[in-house]
Design a protein around this motif. Structure first.
Motif, PDB file in Angstrom:
ATOM      1  N   VAL A 186      28.373  26.071 143.646  1.00 12.99           N
ATOM      2  CA  VAL A 186      27.646  26.266 142.387  1.00 12.99           C
ATOM      3  C   VAL A 186      27.555  24.954 141.615  1.00 12.99           C
ATOM      4  O   VAL A 186      26.471  24.415 141.406  1.00 12.99           O
ATOM      5  N   ALA A 187      28.689  24.403 141.198  1.00 10.92           N
ATOM      6  CA  ALA A 187      28.683  23.181 140.395  1.00 10.92           C
ATOM      7  C   ALA A 187      30.088  22.599 140.363  1.00 10.92           C
ATOM      8  O   ALA A 187      31.073  23.292 140.620  1.00 10.92           O
ATOM      9  N   TYR A 188      30.163  21.324 140.022  1.00 11.50           N
ATOM     10  CA  TYR A 188      31.455  20.687 139.803  1.00 11.50           C
ATOM     11  C   TYR A 188      31.258  19.491 138.884  1.00 11.50           C
ATOM     12  O   TYR A 188      30.151  18.968 138.734  1.00 11.50           O
ATOM     13  N   THR A 189      32.349  19.066 138.244  1.00  4.05           N
ATOM     14  CA  THR A 189      32.331  17.943 137.314  1.00  4.05           C
ATOM     15  C   THR A 189      33.264  16.849 137.819  1.00  4.05           C
ATOM     16  O   THR A 189      34.354  17.144 138.322  1.00  4.05           O
ATOM     17  N   THR A 190      32.836  15.627 137.677  1.00  3.84           N
ATOM     18  CA  THR A 190      33.649  14.493 138.112  1.00  3.84           C
ATOM     19  C   THR A 190      33.429  13.325 137.167  1.00  3.84           C
ATOM     20  O   THR A 190      32.453  13.304 136.409  1.00  3.84           O
ATOM     21  N   GLY A 191      34.341  12.361 137.218  1.00  7.37           N
ATOM     22  CA  GLY A 191      34.179  11.148 136.433  1.00  7.37           C
ATOM     23  C   GLY A 191      33.475  10.079 137.241  1.00  7.37           C
ATOM     24  O   GLY A 191      33.580  10.044 138.471  1.00  7.37           O
ATOM     25  N   VAL A 192      32.728   9.226 136.568  1.00  5.83           N
ATOM     26  CA  VAL A 192      32.062   8.116 137.224  1.00  5.83           C
ATOM     27  C   VAL A 192      33.121   7.116 137.678  1.00  5.83           C
ATOM     28  O   VAL A 192      34.049   6.797 136.932  1.00  5.83           O
ATOM     29  N   ASP A 193      32.986   6.628 138.892  1.00  6.91           N
ATOM     30  CA  ASP A 193      34.035   5.802 139.501  1.00  6.91           C
ATOM     31  C   ASP A 193      34.447   4.619 138.625  1.00  6.91           C
ATOM     32  O   ASP A 193      35.639   4.332 138.478  1.00  6.91           O
ATOM     33  N   LEU A 194      33.485   3.915 138.048  1.00  4.21           N
ATOM     34  CA  LEU A 194      33.808   2.707 137.291  1.00  4.21           C
ATOM     35  C   LEU A 194      34.524   3.001 135.978  1.00  4.21           C
ATOM     36  O   LEU A 194      35.281   2.171 135.477  1.00  4.21           O
ATOM     37  N   ASP A 195      34.296   4.194 135.413  1.00  2.00           N
ATOM     38  CA  ASP A 195      34.925   4.525 134.127  1.00  2.00           C
ATOM     39  C   ASP A 195      35.005   6.048 133.986  1.00  2.00           C
ATOM     40  O   ASP A 195      34.268   6.661 133.215  1.00  2.00           O
ATOM     41  N   PRO A 196      35.920   6.699 134.744  1.00  2.00           N
ATOM     42  CA  PRO A 196      35.968   8.164 134.761  1.00  2.00           C
ATOM     43  C   PRO A 196      36.403   8.786 133.448  1.00  2.00           C
ATOM     44  O   PRO A 196      36.122   9.964 133.195  1.00  2.00           O
ATOM     45  N   GLU A 197      37.073   8.030 132.584  1.00  2.00           N
ATOM     46  CA  GLU A 197      37.531   8.594 131.320  1.00  2.00           C
ATOM     47  C   GLU A 197      36.390   8.787 130.330  1.00  2.00           C
ATOM     48  O   GLU A 197      36.375   9.764 129.577  1.00  2.00           O
ATOM     49  N   HIS A 198      35.411   7.894 130.359  1.00  2.00           N
ATOM     50  CA  HIS A 198      34.357   7.915 129.350  1.00  2.00           C
ATOM     51  C   HIS A 198      33.029   8.461 129.865  1.00  2.00           C
ATOM     52  O   HIS A 198      32.196   8.888 129.053  1.00  2.00           O
ATOM     53  N   HIS A 199      32.806   8.443 131.158  1.00  2.00           N
ATOM     54  CA  HIS A 199      31.500   8.826 131.697  1.00  2.00           C
ATOM     55  C   HIS A 199      31.665   9.903 132.768  1.00  2.00           C
ATOM     56  O   HIS A 199      32.426   9.731 133.722  1.00  2.00           O
ATOM     57  N   LYS A 200      30.963  11.014 132.587  1.00  4.25           N
ATOM     58  CA  LYS A 200      31.109  12.181 133.452  1.00  4.25           C
ATOM     59  C   LYS A 200      29.791  12.517 134.156  1.00  4.25           C
ATOM     60  O   LYS A 200      28.705  12.224 133.645  1.00  4.25           O
ATOM     61  N   GLU A 201      29.927  13.168 135.304  1.00  5.72           N
ATOM     62  CA  GLU A 201      28.776  13.689 136.039  1.00  5.72           C
ATOM     63  C   GLU A 201      28.997  15.167 136.325  1.00  5.72           C
ATOM     64  O   GLU A 201      30.091  15.568 136.743  1.00  5.72           O
ATOM     65  N   ILE A 202      27.954  15.958 136.080  1.00  5.49           N
ATOM     66  CA  ILE A 202      27.953  17.376 136.451  1.00  5.49           C
ATOM     67  C   ILE A 202      26.966  17.544 137.594  1.00  5.49           C
ATOM     68  O   ILE A 202      25.774  17.248 137.430  1.00  5.49           O
ATOM     69  N   HIS A 203      27.442  17.999 138.735  1.00  7.12           N
ATOM     70  CA  HIS A 203      26.584  18.244 139.892  1.00  7.12           C
ATOM     71  C   HIS A 203      26.324  19.750 139.971  1.00  7.12           C
ATOM     72  O   HIS A 203      27.262  20.553 140.069  1.00  7.12           O
TER      73      HIS A 203
END
Length: 340
Positions: A186-203
C-alpha cells in the motif's frame, strides 16, 4: 558551377541553389577591379552530397558575452528581449485576495502550523492509479489538511483555550515528497538518504490506488486521504529514540486516522487483538480506549514522552498511566467481550 559568371560589360551573376526545382539569380554591376577582387575573395563552392539538404542558417543568434574585439565598421546589434508586462498592482492585490478567499472556502480553516515543502512525483502518469488519484483528491489540500490534523491531535492540548498549536515540539520535518509508483503493498514512509531527519518520502502504490472501489461507493477519496494521513503521521511522530515497539508507532498513526473519521469499512472495533502492540487499527482502538479511560490527551502525552526519553515499557507506562500496559490491555479486552 562557379558562383560568379562574368561578361565583358563588367557585370557578375551569382547563382545560389535554393532547391532542386528553383534557382535564385542575383545580378550585380561593378567595375573591372571590383570584379577581380570579388572573384578572388569568393569562397570555393562545396557541393552537398546527393539527397542532402543544407542546414538552414538561423535568423538571429541569442546574445552572449564575448572577449573585447576591434569594432567593425557596421556592427549588427544584438536582438533586444521582449519586455515582460507588469500587471497593475491593484489587479494583483485583487486577485491575491480572491485566491486567499478561495483557499479559505475550500478548507474548514487556514493552516495554523508551518508547513514543510510539499512535493508530488508521479512515476507513471499513464497508470490507471494516477488517473484515480488525480480525479479523487487535491494533493496540496489533502497534505495540508492532514498535517493540520496531526498537529491538532498530537501537539495541541485539548484542554487549552488557545487555538494555536501548543509549545510541544514535532520532529523537524522540512520537506515531504509524495511519490506515486507501481509497487506491491500500500504505502511506506522513509527518510531521504542525505538528510533523513529533515526530509521524508512517502511511497504510495498506484496499483493499490487503482484497486480501490470506484467513486460510486465514495471509497476512493476517503481511502487515499486515510492512507496519506497515516503515512504523514510517521513524518511527525516520535519513537522513543528508536526503541518504541513498531506496533505502537503504527497504532498511533492509525489512531489519528480513526480520530479524523477516515477508518475504512474493514476495521472492526469489536475484534479482540492478539496483543496490545499488534499495530495498526488493533492498537489504534486500544489507544482510543485509553483516551476514554484516562481523559482526552493521553495519546498526545504518550507521543511527547516518546520524544523526551528512550522507551522502556515498564517505566514508560507506569509514569504515563500509573500501571502496566499488560494490565490495561486485559481490562480493554474485557470491554470487547462484554460488547461495551
Amino acid at each position: 558551377m562557379s558562383p560568379f559568371n562574368s561578361n565583358d560589360t563588367g557585370s557578375v551573376s551569382v547563382s545560389v541553389s535554393v532547391s532542386e526545382t528553383a534557382t535564385l539569380y542575383i545580378h550585380l554591376t561593378m567595375s573591372q577591379s571590383e570584379k577581380e577582387e570579388a572573384v578572388a575573395a569568393a569562397p570555393l563552392s562545396v557541393p552537398f552530397p546527393p539527397e542532402t539538404t543544407p542546414a538552414p542558417q538561423p535568423v538571429f543568434l541569442p546574445g552572449m558575452s564575448h572577449a573585447a574585439e576591434t569594432p567593425t565598421p557596421s556592427p549588427v546589434p544584438a536582438p533586444a528581449p521582449s519586455a515582460i508586462p507588469i500587471r497593475p498592482k491593484a489587479d494583483t492585490d485583487t486577485e491575491t485576495a480572491a485566491d486567499n478567499s478561495s483557499s479559505s472556502s475550500s478548507s474548514p480553516s487556514a493552516s495554523t502550523v508551518d508547513l514543510p515543502r510539499l512535493r508530488l512525483h508521479i512515476q507513471d502518469v499513464a497508470h490507471p492509479g494516477s488517473s484515480v488519484f488525480l480525479s479523487s483528491v487535491n494533493a496540496a489540500t489533502v497534505l495540508r489538511d492532514s498535517i493540520d490534523a496531526i498537529h491538532t491531535h498530537l501537539y495541541t492540548d485539548p484542554l487549552s483555550s488557545s487555538t494555536s498549536s501548543s509549545s510541544l515540539s514535532p520532529p523537524p520535518t522540512r520537506s515531504v515528497t509524495l511519490i506515486l509508483r507501481d509497487m506491491d503493498g500500500v504505502a511506506y514512509t522513509t527518510g531521504v538518504d542525505l538528510d533523513p531527519e529533515h526530509h521524508k518520502e512517502i511511497h504510495f502504490s498506484l496499483r493499490y490506488i487503482s484497486s480501490v472501489a470506484p467513486p460510486s461507493s465514495s471509497r476512493q477519496s476517503a481511502e487515499i486521504r486515510g492512507v496519506l494521513l497515516h503515512e504523514l503521521v510517521h513524518c511527525y511522530q516520535w519513537n522513543g529514540r528508536g526503541r518504541a515497539p513498531g506496533g505502537l508507532i503504527e497504532g498511533v498513526a492509525d489512531w489519528v486516522r480513526l480520530r479524523c473519521d477516515l477508518a475504512p469499512p474493514h476495521w472492526r472495533r469489536d475484534q479482540v487483538p492478539a496483543k496490545w502492540d499488534v499495530g495498526y487499527q488493533g492498537t489504534a482502538y486500544f489507544l482510543e480506549y485509553l483516551e476514554k479511560r484516562f481523559g482526552e490527551g493521553i495519546v498526545r502525552r504518550l507521543n511527547e514522552k516518546l520524544r523526551e526519553e528512550a522507551y522502556d515499557e515498564k517505566t514508560f507506562w507506569t509514569e504515563l498511566v500509573g500501571g502496566s500496559v499488560e494490565q490495561l490491555f486485559e481490562d480493554y479486552k474485557k470491554t470487547l467481550v462484554k460488547g461495551a
